[in-house]
Scaffold this active site. Structure first.
Site, PDB file in Angstrom:
ATOM      1  N   CYS A 253       6.142   2.914  -0.471  1.00 40.12           N
ATOM      2  CA  CYS A 253       5.844   4.275  -0.035  1.00 40.12           C
ATOM      3  C   CYS A 253       7.090   4.924   0.581  1.00 40.12           C
ATOM      4  O   CYS A 253       8.051   5.188  -0.130  1.00 40.12           O
ATOM      5  CB  CYS A 253       4.628   4.289   0.888  1.00 40.12           C
ATOM      6  SG  CYS A 253       3.944   5.950   1.125  1.00 40.12           S
TER       7      CYS A 253
ATOM      8  N   HIS B 108       0.560   1.456  -2.774  1.00 43.04           N
ATOM      9  CA  HIS B 108       0.484   0.384  -1.772  1.00 43.04           C
ATOM     10  C   HIS B 108      -0.062  -0.906  -2.384  1.00 43.04           C
ATOM     11  O   HIS B 108      -1.271  -1.110  -2.438  1.00 43.04           O
ATOM     12  CB  HIS B 108      -0.384   0.833  -0.593  1.00 43.04           C
ATOM     13  CG  HIS B 108       0.285   1.854   0.254  1.00 43.04           C
ATOM     14  ND1 HIS B 108       1.111   1.521   1.293  1.00 43.04           N
ATOM     15  CD2 HIS B 108       0.294   3.209   0.182  1.00 43.04           C
ATOM     16  CE1 HIS B 108       1.590   2.624   1.840  1.00 43.04           C
ATOM     17  NE2 HIS B 108       1.104   3.664   1.178  1.00 43.04           N
TER      18      HIS B 108
ATOM     19  N   GLU C 225      -0.108  -3.781  -1.092  1.00 45.62           N
ATOM     20  CA  GLU C 225      -0.681  -4.642  -0.052  1.00 45.62           C
ATOM     21  C   GLU C 225      -2.149  -4.343   0.222  1.00 45.62           C
ATOM     22  O   GLU C 225      -2.829  -5.126   0.895  1.00 45.62           O
ATOM     23  CB  GLU C 225       0.135  -4.514   1.242  1.00 45.62           C
ATOM     24  CG  GLU C 225      -0.034  -3.208   1.999  1.00 45.62           C
ATOM     25  CD  GLU C 225       0.805  -2.045   1.510  1.00 45.62           C
ATOM     26  OE1 GLU C 225       0.965  -1.089   2.289  1.00 45.62           O
ATOM     27  OE2 GLU C 225       1.301  -2.073   0.360  1.00 45.62           O
TER      28      GLU C 225
END
Length: 188
Positions: free
Chosen positions: A79, A166, A168
């Site tokens: 990001c 993202h 994660e």
């Protein structure tokens, strides 16, 4: 092996740390203001996401420029971390036409670098107001969505990678695979 997670104030920095840890790698979260000497034993770094708007708040990203240039370890920008890599390369980041928050289909045009073993399209979690508009010719843009032209990229000659989405977050398909592939780059 040691991977440092550089905390840029993102809400999911601990998820990045936990993903790396759960993949069996020693990882530590450090603030983006830590002295670069602390990273001397790093096998790789991850530049976390964060709330900073690159256009007006680049100073909130601390010392990450020094972290990228002082050592020759692999770098993964997530990001705002990816946006910083783009700007550092001479690229451009500005407000997105549409701020994104939620699932988005991301399409891969190349699966080199850390993007191998990933389908041509994945559902990925987005959370950004700014986006990468251009990046230096030293990088290959390898993924896009219908609203964001640069969703992922990698450097042609160095192990530097960036994702706008993202990986994660559990809602991102194959996000763990991206981390596994990055860890493999750090092992070399």
């Amino acid at each position: 092996m040691k991977i440092y997670i550089i905390d840029n104030g993102g809400q999911w920095t601990h998820r990045e740390w936990r993903t790396v840890r759960d993949l069996g790698v020693d990882s530590t979260i450090v603030p983006n203001t830590v002295d670069a000497d602390v990273l001397a034993d790093a096998d790789g770094i991850i530049l976390s996401g964060g709330p900073a708007s690159i256009e007006s708040e680049i100073s909130k990203l601390g010392n990450i420029k020094e972290y990228m240039h002082r050592y020759n370890y692999p770098v993964l920008g997530i990001c705002v971390g990816a946006q910083f890599i783009a700007i550092d390369s001479g690229g451009r980041v500005s407000k997105a036409l549409h701020a994104e928050y939620g699932k988005k289909i991301v399409n891969f045009t190349s699966k080199d670098g850390i993007f191998y073993n990933i389908p041509d399209s994945i559902n990925a979690w987005e959370n950004h107001n700014d986006e990468i508009k251009s990046i230096s010719d030293d990088y290959i843009i390898c993924a896009y969505s219908d609203t964001c032209r640069v969703q992922a990229f990698y450097h042609k000659n160095r192990d530097i990678f960036g994702v706008q989405f993202h990986p994660e977050v559990n809602n991102t398909e194959h996000g763990t695979t991206i981390f596994k592939n990055f860890i493999e780059k750090c092992r070399r």
